[in-house]
Motif scaffolding. Sequence first.
Motif, PDB file in Angstrom:
ATOM      1  N   GLU A   1      33.331  -4.374  14.136  1.00  0.00           N
ATOM      2  CA  GLU A   1      32.445  -4.201  15.126  1.00  0.00           C
ATOM      3  C   GLU A   1      31.258  -3.306  14.894  1.00  0.00           C
ATOM      4  N   ALA A   2      31.854  -2.045  14.944  1.00  0.00           N
ATOM      5  CA  ALA A   2      31.046  -0.769  14.622  1.00  0.00           C
ATOM      6  C   ALA A   2      29.541  -1.466  14.009  1.00  0.00           C
ATOM      7  N   ASN A   3      29.699  -1.670  12.655  1.00  0.00           N
ATOM      8  CA  ASN A   3      28.673  -2.293  12.290  1.00  0.00           C
ATOM      9  C   ASN A   3      27.893  -3.663  13.036  1.00  0.00           C
ATOM     10  N   LEU A   4      28.276  -4.601  12.994  1.00  0.00           N
ATOM     11  CA  LEU A   4      27.600  -5.841  14.011  1.00  0.00           C
ATOM     12  C   LEU A   4      27.033  -5.215  15.562  1.00  0.00           C
TER      13      LEU A   4
ATOM     14  N   PHE B   1      19.179   5.128  11.580  1.00  0.00           N
ATOM     15  CA  PHE B   1      19.519   5.202  12.702  1.00  0.00           C
ATOM     16  C   PHE B   1      21.135   5.094  12.464  1.00  0.00           C
ATOM     17  N   LEU B   2      22.083   6.093  13.325  1.00  0.00           N
ATOM     18  CA  LEU B   2      23.772   6.020  12.753  1.00  0.00           C
ATOM     19  C   LEU B   2      24.186   5.562  14.843  1.00  0.00           C
ATOM     20  N   TYR B   3      24.305   4.305  14.534  1.00  0.00           N
ATOM     21  CA  TYR B   3      25.093   4.266  15.977  1.00  0.00           C
ATOM     22  C   TYR B   3      26.645   4.610  15.545  1.00  0.00           C
ATOM     23  N   VAL B   4      27.033   4.490  17.146  1.00  0.00           N
ATOM     24  CA  VAL B   4      28.445   5.204  17.628  1.00  0.00           C
ATOM     25  C   VAL B   4      29.018   5.001  18.075  1.00  0.00           C
TER      26      VAL B   4
ATOM     27  N   LEU C   1      24.233   6.347  20.816  1.00  0.00           N
ATOM     28  CA  LEU C   1      25.698   6.636  21.204  1.00  0.00           C
ATOM     29  C   LEU C   1      25.876   5.211  21.586  1.00  0.00           C
ATOM     30  N   GLY C   2      26.937   4.317  21.575  1.00  0.00           N
ATOM     31  CA  GLY C   2      27.246   2.846  22.127  1.00  0.00           C
ATOM     32  C   GLY C   2      28.700   3.200  23.059  1.00  0.00           C
ATOM     33  N   GLY C   3      28.792   1.239  23.211  1.00  0.00           N
ATOM     34  CA  GLY C   3      29.749   1.469  23.883  1.00  0.00           C
ATOM     35  C   GLY C   3      30.595   2.288  24.503  1.00  0.00           C
ATOM     36  N   ALA C   4      31.772   3.304  24.975  1.00  0.00           N
ATOM     37  CA  ALA C   4      32.117   3.348  25.896  1.00  0.00           C
ATOM     38  C   ALA C   4      31.215   4.628  25.815  1.00  0.00           C
ATOM     39  N   TYR C   5      30.664   4.991  25.227  1.00  0.00           N
ATOM     40  CA  TYR C   5      29.772   6.801  24.891  1.00  0.00           C
ATOM     41  C   TYR C   5      28.571   6.436  26.468  1.00  0.00           C
ATOM     42  N   VAL C   6      27.942   5.097  26.334  1.00  0.00           N
ATOM     43  CA  VAL C   6      27.151   5.244  27.174  1.00  0.00           C
ATOM     44  C   VAL C   6      27.301   5.735  28.543  1.00  0.00           C
TER      45      VAL C   6
END
Lengths: 376, 376
Positions: free
Chosen positions: B203-206, B221-224, B309-314
């Motif tokens: 899921e993180a890759n996608l 970029f690095l997506y976390v 920073l994605g997901g719950a970090y937003v």
Amino acid sequence: MTARISSPASAPVRQSSVRAHNLALVLDTVANSADRPSRAAVAAATGLTRATVSALVDDLIAGGLLTEVDPPPRTGAGRPATGLALTSAGPAGLGLEINIDYLAACVVDLTGTVRHRFAEHADQRPAGATAALAALGRLGARARLAAEADGLTVAGAALAVPGLVSGSSVRVAPNLGWQDVDAPALLRGVPELADLTIAVDNEANLAALGELRVTGGKPDFLYVSGEIGIGAGLVIDGELYRGVRGWSGEIGHVTVYPDGRPCRCGANGCLEQYAGQEALAADEPLAAAALGIALSAVVNLLDVPVIVLGGAYVPHFGRLRDGIEAELRRRVLTAGLAPVTLRAASLGAEAAVRGAADVVIRAVRDDPAAWLRRTR
Amino acid sequence: MTARISSPASAPVRQSSVRAHNLALVLDTVANSADRPSRAAVAAATGLTRATVSALVDDLIAGGLLTEVDPPPRTGAGRPATGLALTSAGPAGLGLEINIDYLAACVVDLTGTVRHRFAEHADQRPAGATAALAALGRLGARARLAAEADGLTVAGAALAVPGLVSGSSVRVAPNLGWQDVDAPALLRGVPELADLTIAVDNEANLAALGELRVTGGKPDFLYVSGEIGIGAGLVIDGELYRGVRGWSGEIGHVTVYPDGRPCRCGANGCLEQYAGQEALAADEPLAAAALGIALSAVVNLLDVPVIVLGGAYVPHFGRLRDGIEAELRRRVLTAGLAPVTLRAASLGAEAAVRGAADVVIRAVRDDPAAWLRRTR
DNA sequence: TGCGATTTGTTTATTGGCTGAATTATTTGA
DNA sequence: TCAAATAATTCAGCCAATAAACAAATCGCA
């Protein structure tokens, strides 16, 4: 199957690109053959027709990259084959290295053989960049003359430095005390090198390439170079990953103990403080654990299956191995699915110079069409 | 300049490869144009001749990938142009996602527009892999029917899972309790999906790819992704790096405090224990520092200029930002040469499904020749 | 209103490079 | 000695690109 062309596309492709690609394909096939393949064998291996391979081979022979040699022993009826091999009298790469306590130059021919090797041992810090690079340039000039006496043509040079590089500029080399040094320009100040294109790269990156040449194929590994500082070169699918700005591989400043020893970089607990050359010499008990923690981070992040310890780690490998592997088993999430291989480098101190020379001949191998245009 | 073809070469190139490459080049150029370019404008942008572009565009129109549209407002003399644009009635990608507490499906067309979106919220753990994937398959079937009612052709599907994937198999998905699940096979058990090729990825890759679609271009970029676990997707030059075995990006198990809290993976001091969703919800004071330490390692190793920073970090971004940036400044060796950019993701929870759908249309965009062969 | 300038897009001849089949060259083995 | 086998070259044909000429459609200025 036809080749997938690098996507997303960004430049048009014309027939000449097809030729360029297939020249590289044929050269690569010959280079990676254990025996001395015939044109027919190359055709079978590549999927090109014998007619096409003949035409390509003719170009490569005329351009001085391949030669006809005696074929391998016959196996049955039929017209005997003509063997093909890389020539050892064509282009050569000049590798240069400057480090804290020595200068080195070496010449590698198209087959990957080291033909000449020169070194001078002396502390390079007091001299300063200009004097040190002038001395290295003179060493390089000797190497070039020796190579040309053998009938080789030096196709270019590459320089390994212990520091951060942007383009042709050495931005910072802390252990040399350098800042923003245009190393190629200074090297070209030596008349015998004035006409060469000279690339610059980090020593760990180039050492990784040196190691790659020894292993062959298209492996994936992380090369860790323990010098005064600790650097790493990441090779993925046989290609060096340099990072967006060329500053990848600074594993020496990965945090291992967040509140640990202060580092000269200003942070605390950097790997370098626990597993640098000085720590190793002092028999630092945490070295293996610290390396294991940092390497686990690399594997978790990048899924690299092989780690190669080079430079100053080679003599200490036996002592460090178990401790590192224990941390890898414990901290790498996928350790249970597939173990991480840890091994010592096969090249010693000369890995970086040799990798530098390899960079040059790698460029010729990857784009023989450019070399043919040059000698036309 | 002509294109460099991916080196070292490993397959022959023939004229048809040239065509395939240039079709992709033209499609990509139209897709990345802000306006609706004419054939002549595409020729100028790509370096191909107008004649060639006309022929390529004819193929792409006939294959249902491009359409002629009204041109942008005229600027001077000359025959009026015909505008070109991606069709919104051609191929579409079906994105699927399974996570702890929801299922999702979405359809994205060639232009990148989300055309349909379905979700079901329920704990997926009790059902087990077979039942959960059957339910997701039914959701996907609804999405496919809705898409086809719009005149779209679903070209394939991709599935996002919170776990480690090898090929088409979900090796381990700890938070779902899955092990060695052949997800595509189970999804294809739903008759409406039986003919689709279905890819599987972390899921993180996608989600990283979803974010990439929003930014456009070829960024690094690095997506976390902060979900129950913490994953990361690394995008280099607009391409996702998946690792040798597809297991890259496990930043959640990077060691932050070597003797810290025990983690469910068996190690101690993993990032997940300090900055996972549970820690965030509990207002864990070390979250920002822990993230900063782990991200510094990534930047030191890979020289990535941007972290998303994605997901719950937003929703927590404002609170975390300063702490993370402080660690980055302190621990990234090159922070003084070029700062690291930190930002919140633009997509929320739907990043992974959307990225999954994007994978499919990205494949069509990167190799339109394959699509043309299929519809011929 | 009309005509030259300008730009778009198509047509046509040419070129480069690969394929496939036929041909030539050279050996083994019956 | 000759058939079978294998290597390498030659030659016609095809595909996809280029370059240049041509056709189409509009603007702008007299």
